[in-house]
Write a protein that holds these residues in place. Sequence first.
Motif, PDB file in Angstrom:
ATOM      1  N   GLY A  21     132.545  79.671  44.674  1.00 11.85           N
ATOM      2  CA  GLY A  21     131.874  78.464  45.156  1.00 11.85           C
ATOM      3  C   GLY A  21     132.835  77.312  45.356  1.00 11.85           C
ATOM      4  O   GLY A  21     132.779  76.590  46.356  1.00 11.85           O
ATOM      5  N   LYS A  22     133.754  77.139  44.411  1.00 16.88           N
ATOM      6  CA  LYS A  22     134.736  76.063  44.539  1.00 16.88           C
ATOM      7  C   LYS A  22     135.673  76.320  45.711  1.00 16.88           C
ATOM      8  O   LYS A  22     136.030  75.382  46.449  1.00 16.88           O
ATOM      9  N   ALA A  23     136.088  77.545  45.909  1.00 21.14           N
ATOM     10  CA  ALA A  23     136.969  77.874  47.035  1.00 21.14           C
ATOM     11  C   ALA A  23     136.291  77.551  48.370  1.00 21.14           C
ATOM     12  O   ALA A  23     136.900  76.955  49.267  1.00 21.14           O
ATOM     13  N   PHE A  24     135.031  77.929  48.499  1.00 21.17           N
ATOM     14  CA  PHE A  24     134.304  77.619  49.737  1.00 21.17           C
ATOM     15  C   PHE A  24     134.140  76.109  49.916  1.00 21.17           C
ATOM     16  O   PHE A  24     134.304  75.579  51.024  1.00 21.17           O
ATOM     17  N   THR A  25     133.835  75.409  48.830  1.00 24.52           N
ATOM     18  CA  THR A  25     133.666  73.957  48.923  1.00 24.52           C
ATOM     19  C   THR A  25     134.952  73.278  49.361  1.00 24.52           C
ATOM     20  O   THR A  25     134.949  72.411  50.244  1.00 24.52           O
ATOM     21  N   LEU A  26     136.064  73.672  48.760  1.00 25.60           N
ATOM     22  CA  LEU A  26     137.349  73.073  49.147  1.00 25.60           C
ATOM     23  C   LEU A  26     137.708  73.382  50.593  1.00 25.60           C
ATOM     24  O   LEU A  26     138.240  72.533  51.311  1.00 25.60           O
TER      25      LEU A  26
END
Length: 101
Positions: A21-26
């Motif tokens: 989720g964090k990778a996609f958000t970034l």
Amino acid sequence: MDESFSPTIFLYGMALVLAVGKAFTLTIWRTLPKPRLGLRQEMLQAWKNRRLQKQAATNAGQSPRKEPTAEDSSRSAEGAEREPHVTMPAPIDRRLISEPP
């Protein structure tokens, strides 16, 4: 409690979900257009640029000017050839200037 539930697997699964989720958000935030500066910062930057331009204009206007001689103009032309960023004004043809009657 049921033996099929493992807290370790659950924690690793949650960590994986958070990481993805964090990778996609970034990635999404990086591809979004950058926001403009606020109006206050924009005005301060414009004012600073204007002050610098006025300072440069007054500093250029204060330099002593002398009438160029033939020797100076040839020396200046040679310097302009060595430094391509320096521009030389075109010589004024006195015949083209009309004198008042």
